[in-house]
Design a protein around this motif. Structure first.
Motif, PDB file in Angstrom:
ATOM      1  N   TYR A 138       0.869  -1.181   0.000  1.00  0.00           N
ATOM      2  CA  TYR A 138       0.000   0.000   0.000  1.00  0.00           C
ATOM      3  C   TYR A 138       0.900   1.224   0.000  1.00  0.00           C
ATOM      4  CZ  TYR A 138       1.144  -0.064   4.976  1.00  0.00           C
ATOM      5  OH  TYR A 138       1.811  -0.074   6.173  1.00  0.00           O
ATOM      6  N   SER A 139       0.329   2.383  -0.183  1.00  0.00           N
ATOM      7  CA  SER A 139       1.127   3.611  -0.200  1.00  0.00           C
ATOM      8  C   SER A 139       0.637   4.561   0.877  1.00  0.00           C
ATOM      9  CB  SER A 139       1.057   4.285  -1.575  1.00  0.00           C
ATOM     10  OG  SER A 139      -0.269   4.693  -1.855  1.00  0.00           O
ATOM     11  N   PHE A 140       1.545   5.399   1.334  1.00  0.00           N
ATOM     12  CA  PHE A 140       1.168   6.415   2.315  1.00  0.00           C
ATOM     13  C   PHE A 140       2.065   7.637   2.152  1.00  0.00           C
ATOM     14  CE2 PHE A 140       4.455   3.961   4.423  1.00  0.00           C
ATOM     15  CZ  PHE A 140       5.215   4.917   5.094  1.00  0.00           C
ATOM     16  N   ILE A 141       1.562   8.788   2.599  1.00  0.00           N
ATOM     17  CA  ILE A 141       2.336  10.030   2.544  1.00  0.00           C
ATOM     18  C   ILE A 141       3.218  10.103   3.792  1.00  0.00           C
ATOM     19  CG2 ILE A 141       2.216  12.554   2.562  1.00  0.00           C
ATOM     20  CD1 ILE A 141      -0.408  12.332   1.016  1.00  0.00           C
ATOM     21  N   ALA A 142       4.521   9.981   3.595  1.00  0.00           N
ATOM     22  CA  ALA A 142       5.462  10.046   4.714  1.00  0.00           C
ATOM     23  C   ALA A 142       5.764  11.480   5.116  1.00  0.00           C
ATOM     24  CB  ALA A 142       6.763   9.334   4.351  1.00  0.00           C
ATOM     25  N   SER A 143       5.620  12.408   4.163  1.00  0.00           N
ATOM     26  CA  SER A 143       5.816  13.821   4.463  1.00  0.00           C
ATOM     27  C   SER A 143       4.977  14.652   3.513  1.00  0.00           C
ATOM     28  CB  SER A 143       7.286  14.227   4.318  1.00  0.00           C
ATOM     29  OG  SER A 143       7.434  15.640   4.409  1.00  0.00           O
ATOM     30  N   PRO A 144       4.195  15.598   4.016  1.00  0.00           N
ATOM     31  CA  PRO A 144       3.490  16.524   3.127  1.00  0.00           C
ATOM     32  C   PRO A 144       4.496  17.468   2.479  1.00  0.00           C
ATOM     33  CG  PRO A 144       3.253  17.216   5.401  1.00  0.00           C
ATOM     34  CD  PRO A 144       3.962  15.891   5.443  1.00  0.00           C
ATOM     35  N   LEU A 145       4.026  18.288   1.581  1.00  0.00           N
ATOM     36  CA  LEU A 145       4.919  19.247   0.930  1.00  0.00           C
ATOM     37  C   LEU A 145       5.536  20.179   1.958  1.00  0.00           C
ATOM     38  CD1 LEU A 145       2.745  20.179  -2.182  1.00  0.00           C
ATOM     39  CD2 LEU A 145       4.781  18.732  -2.149  1.00  0.00           C
ATOM     40  N   THR A 146       6.842  20.358   1.852  1.00  0.00           N
ATOM     41  CA  THR A 146       7.550  21.218   2.795  1.00  0.00           C
ATOM     42  C   THR A 146       8.762  21.839   2.127  1.00  0.00           C
ATOM     43  OG1 THR A 146       8.728  21.289   4.919  1.00  0.00           O
ATOM     44  CG2 THR A 146       8.904  19.252   3.656  1.00  0.00           C
ATOM     45  N   TYR A 147       9.109  23.039   2.569  1.00  0.00           N
ATOM     46  CA  TYR A 147      10.347  23.689   2.137  1.00  0.00           C
ATOM     47  C   TYR A 147      11.508  23.332   3.054  1.00  0.00           C
ATOM     48  CZ  TYR A 147       7.734  26.710  -1.061  1.00  0.00           C
ATOM     49  OH  TYR A 147       6.957  27.191  -2.084  1.00  0.00           O
ATOM     50  N   ASP A 148      11.217  22.675   4.157  1.00  0.00           N
ATOM     51  CA  ASP A 148      12.253  22.347   5.140  1.00  0.00           C
ATOM     52  C   ASP A 148      12.987  21.084   4.696  1.00  0.00           C
ATOM     53  OD1 ASP A 148      13.803  21.688   7.367  1.00  0.00           O
ATOM     54  OD2 ASP A 148      12.352  22.565   8.753  1.00  0.00           O
ATOM     55  N   LYS A 149      14.120  21.275   4.037  1.00  0.00           N
ATOM     56  CA  LYS A 149      14.873  20.148   3.505  1.00  0.00           C
ATOM     57  C   LYS A 149      15.496  19.297   4.599  1.00  0.00           C
ATOM     58  CE  LYS A 149      13.834  21.554  -0.550  1.00  0.00           C
ATOM     59  NZ  LYS A 149      12.930  22.615  -0.120  1.00  0.00           N
ATOM     60  N   HIS A 150      15.818  19.893   5.745  1.00  0.00           N
ATOM     61  CA  HIS A 150      16.440  19.132   6.830  1.00  0.00           C
ATOM     62  C   HIS A 150      15.468  18.103   7.392  1.00  0.00           C
ATOM     63  CE1 HIS A 150      19.922  21.735   6.735  1.00  0.00           C
ATOM     64  NE2 HIS A 150      19.144  22.790   6.836  1.00  0.00           N
ATOM     65  N   ILE A 151      14.231  18.512   7.598  1.00  0.00           N
ATOM     66  CA  ILE A 151      13.224  17.591   8.124  1.00  0.00           C
ATOM     67  C   ILE A 151      12.949  16.480   7.114  1.00  0.00           C
ATOM     68  CG2 ILE A 151      10.774  17.372   8.711  1.00  0.00           C
ATOM     69  CD1 ILE A 151      10.932  20.057  10.079  1.00  0.00           C
ATOM     70  N   LEU A 152      12.778  16.860   5.853  1.00  0.00           N
ATOM     71  CA  LEU A 152      12.484  15.865   4.814  1.00  0.00           C
ATOM     72  C   LEU A 152      13.624  14.860   4.686  1.00  0.00           C
ATOM     73  CD1 LEU A 152      10.455  14.989   2.686  1.00  0.00           C
ATOM     74  CD2 LEU A 152      11.605  16.501   1.058  1.00  0.00           C
ATOM     75  N   SER A 153      14.848  15.349   4.747  1.00  0.00           N
ATOM     76  CA  SER A 153      16.007  14.463   4.646  1.00  0.00           C
ATOM     77  C   SER A 153      16.064  13.492   5.823  1.00  0.00           C
ATOM     78  CB  SER A 153      17.294  15.299   4.587  1.00  0.00           C
ATOM     79  OG  SER A 153      18.432  14.478   4.461  1.00  0.00           O
TER      80      SER A 153
END
Length: 310
Positions: A138-153
């Protein structure tokens, strides 16, 4: 800290010659209404004391420096928030645990290599609004759209193989990635879909054509990436996804090729928006003014302590 400092009113430095001239030539007898205690401050017998003489001139020099207004131009960048909006769609199915994808690090799994390369890609996209979709059964959103590259990384670094099941719901993941971008008003919407296999029969709840219709309706350009050794059917599916959404399909047999793929996508979707550079003036007049105040207070204290009549 003090590199690059200059004076807004450098010509005021010449005021010091007025004090020097008055010290040597004049006998200050100004009425107190114009400059209270000026005659006492400048009286020649103060020079009899080296310390008082030093404090007096330190006060004068520091006050002149403060009047000259030392400043420093401090540049800063205003980063625009109008780049691309990108959905990163990562395959975390059971097959991604296979090793040997990176010849330089054969012990690393495919997924470990992918995470490292994707994190590098994230850090390069400074102006983009990015989100993350992970899929398996199945699929899921692990992170919504964000400009914070540190959090996404950091989120990417914490992903694990099998966390969404061991099978591959490829088309559902594509639809989920499009859904992530659905509310966006950005002119450029991009989805980067990475997988090492094809849709597992009976797992995908969304047909390929439906997922493609959703992507085209939302104006999402898809860049599919097949890693490992995808068969002809899988390559055909990825090429169809790219062709119908306006993207480009890629293949990567090893880690170095995958890194090149992300570099190509970075070049294809390079944001032309540049950061705006501004500068503001940082004033430093309070430093010499503070020194002048301290030296003046110390001067008055020592003069009164000596009981001098100046």
């Amino acid at each position: 800290m003090f590199d690059g400092i200059y004076f807004e009113f450098p010509k005021l430095l010449f005021v010091i010659f007025f004090f020097i001239a008055c010290e040597t030539l004049c006998k200050m007898k100004l009425p107190s209404i114009y400059f209270p205690h000026a005659s006492q401050f400048m009286k020649s017998n103060v020079s009899a004391s080296k310390l008082l003489f030093f404090l007096k001139w330190l006060t004068i020099v520091m006050m002149i420096l403060a009047l000259m207004s030392p400043v420093k131009d401090e540049p800063y960048e205003l980063k625009p928030k109008h780049g691309h909006e990108i959905a990163l769609i990562l395959d975390a199915s059971g097959s991604m645990k296979e090793r040997g994808f990176d010849p330089l690090n054969p012990a690393a799994s495919r997924f470990d290599v992918v995470k490292s390369i994707v994190r590098d890609f994230i850090n390069k996209r400074e102006n983009d609004n990015m989100g993350l979709v992970v899929f398996g059964s199945y699929s899921f959103i692990a992170s919504p759209l964000t400009y914070d590259k540190h959090i996404l990384s950091r989120i990417v670094a914490q992903l694990e193989v099998g966390m969404a099941g061991k099978y591959t719901a490829l088309y559902e993941a594509l639809a989920q990635g499009v859904n992530l971008l659905k509310m966006s008003r950005a002119k450029s919407k991009v989805a980067i879909l990475l997988t090492d296999g094809y849709s597992t029969a009976g797992v995908d709840k969304i047909p390929l054509d439906v997922a493609l219709d959703i992507a085209k309706k939302e104006g999402v350009k898809v860049y599919p990436i097949g890693i490992g050794a995808p068969d002809e059917y899988n390559r055909a599916v990825l090429m169809k996804i790219a062709k119908e959404t306006g993207g480009v399909a890629f293949g990567a047999a090893n880690a170095s090729q995958l890194k090149e793929v992300y570099e190509k996508i970075d070049a294809l979707e390079k944001s032309e928006i540049k950061n705006e550079t501004f500068s503001y003036k940082n004033y430093y007049y309070f430093y010499p003014l503070f020194i002048a105040l301290l030296s003046l207070l110390l001067y008055v204290y020592l003069r009164n302590k000596r009981g001098s009549v100046i």
